[in-house]
Design an enzyme around this catalytic site. Structure first.
Site, mmCIF file in Angstrom:
data_model
loop_
_atom_site.group_PDB
_atom_site.id
_atom_site.type_symbol
_atom_site.label_atom_id
_atom_site.label_comp_id
_atom_site.label_asym_id
_atom_site.label_seq_id
_atom_site.Cartn_x
_atom_site.Cartn_y
_atom_site.Cartn_z
ATOM 1 N N ASP A 156 9.858 28.176 17.798
ATOM 2 C CA ASP A 156 10.733 27.109 18.299
ATOM 3 C C ASP A 156 10.457 26.814 19.768
ATOM 4 O OD1 ASP A 156 11.795 29.480 19.151
ATOM 5 O OD2 ASP A 156 13.885 28.930 18.770
ATOM 6 N N LYS A 182 11.375 33.678 11.029
ATOM 7 C CA LYS A 182 11.764 34.493 12.190
ATOM 8 C C LYS A 182 13.111 34.022 12.689
ATOM 9 C CE LYS A 182 10.039 33.985 16.545
ATOM 10 N NZ LYS A 182 11.158 33.986 17.496
ATOM 11 N N GLU A 220 16.281 35.123 15.881
ATOM 12 C CA GLU A 220 16.513 35.880 17.112
ATOM 13 C C GLU A 220 17.840 36.619 17.065
ATOM 14 O OE1 GLU A 220 16.284 33.327 20.539
ATOM 15 O OE2 GLU A 220 14.231 32.687 20.063
ATOM 16 N N GLU A 229 10.510 40.724 23.409
ATOM 17 C CA GLU A 229 10.124 39.788 24.472
ATOM 18 C C GLU A 229 10.710 40.228 25.808
ATOM 19 O OE1 GLU A 229 10.618 35.608 23.661
ATOM 20 O OE2 GLU A 229 10.174 35.053 25.737
HETATM 21 O O1 KIV Z 1 9.517 31.329 18.540
HETATM 22 C C1 KIV Z 1 8.705 31.400 19.493
HETATM 23 O O2 KIV Z 1 8.063 30.414 19.869
HETATM 24 C C2 KIV Z 1 8.539 32.679 20.149
HETATM 25 C C3 KIV Z 1 7.575 32.813 21.271
HETATM 26 C C4 KIV Z 1 8.284 33.216 22.513
HETATM 27 C C5 KIV Z 1 6.496 33.759 20.942
HETATM 28 O O3 KIV Z 1 9.175 33.626 19.777
#
Ligand code: KIV
Length: 292
Positions: free
Chosen positions: A54, A123, A125, A192
């Protein structure tokens, strides 16, 4: 139904191979990409994973942060990558707002990313409440990569784009979050902007591979953002970025040359144009003459 035999080097990289790579001590190379040409080049370089991150919000779509990008936009970009990527696993990042509300919302978004975007895995977060999102998606048979440390979707809450886990308490929290996310079923964890010794300790304790960005050499793999790695932005990049090229300068020089050639008439030349048979040209001219 017959199944095609698979060879270790042909076709899509099997997801369990990432854990095997960790076990063998082989590093995992990951790069972000947001379009088909980039995906083809990343595959040619031999990466194991392509992350349609993202970060596209900032480096492709011109936003100030990753927050505004929508799931539809992420699916559109992911589709461009998955159309061409053969061997690397493609990770589609779920954007802010696509999984925060409930486990059901997270599963629905992950399914869209896989069915419409063609992503191999997704993915998201965070830890805390996000642990159950990871579990819900993994239970729906979709691979999930988790992401802790500096989580750009919550940069405002974290006080900006700054390193995380720099006190003993904060490092212990990251360590606990990493274990909880592994238990929830994620197949890999992005760390990160985390101090290198903390990332190394987390990497040691986990069975799943860690992918670092600003987290030191002790991680099982590394990821960099396409535009950062290639120097597609003039000016400064975060300290954890290594710029392997300065393409912004090269592109700017090429574009200035093009503009100058157009202005002076140096482009196009004979070799850039199409010809026409003399008799056809003569007929064309005669017809025009008759009309006038
Ligand atoms: O989703 C993303 O672009 C990321 C980058 C910081 C690697 O996690």
């Amino acid at each position: 139904m017959s199944t095609r035999p698979s060879t270790p080097t042909a076709g899509k990289l099997p997801l369990p191979e990432l854990v095997e790579m960790k076990r063998r001590g082989e590093k995992i190379a990951v790069i972000t990409a947001y379009d088909a040409p980039a995906a083809l080049l990343a595959e040619r370089a031999g990466v194991e994973l392509i992350l349609v991150g993202d970060t596209a919000a900032m480096v492709v779509l011109g936003h100030e942060s990753t927050v505004p990008v929508t799931l539809d936009e992420m699916i559109f970009l992911t589709r461009a990558v998955t159309r061409v990527a053969q061997r690397p696993l493609v990770v589609g990042a779920l954007p802010f707002g696509a999984y925060e509300v409930s486990d059901e919302q997270a599963v629905t978004s992950a399914i869209r990313m896989v069915k419409e975007g063609g992503a191999d895995v997704v993915k998201l977060e965070g830890a805390g409440r996000m642990v159950s999102r990871v579990q819900a998606i993994a239970d729906s048979n979709i691979g999930v990569m988790a992401h802790i440390g500096l989580t750009p979707q919550s940069a405002t809450k974290l006080g900006g784009f700054r390193a995380q886990g720099r006190t003993a308490d904060a490092a212990l929290k990251l360590h606990a979050d990493a274990l909880a996310l592994q238990d929830a079923g994620c197949f890999s964890l992005v760390l990160e902007a985390v101090p290198a010794p903390v990332a190394a300790r987390i990497t040691e304790v986990l069975q799943i591979p860690t992918i670092g960005i600003g987290a030191g050499a002790g991680c099982d793999g590394q990821v960099l953002v396409w535009h950062d790695l290639l120097g597609l932005y003039p000016g400064r990049t975060p300290r954890f970025v290594k710029r392997y090229a300065e393409l912004a300068d090269e592109i700017a020089t090429a574009l200035e040359l093009y503009v100058s050639d157009v202005r002076t008439g140096a482009f196009p030349e004979e070799q850039h144009t199409y010809s026409m048979a003399d008799d056809e040209l003569a007929l064309f001219e005669e017809a025009l003459a008759r009309e006038s």
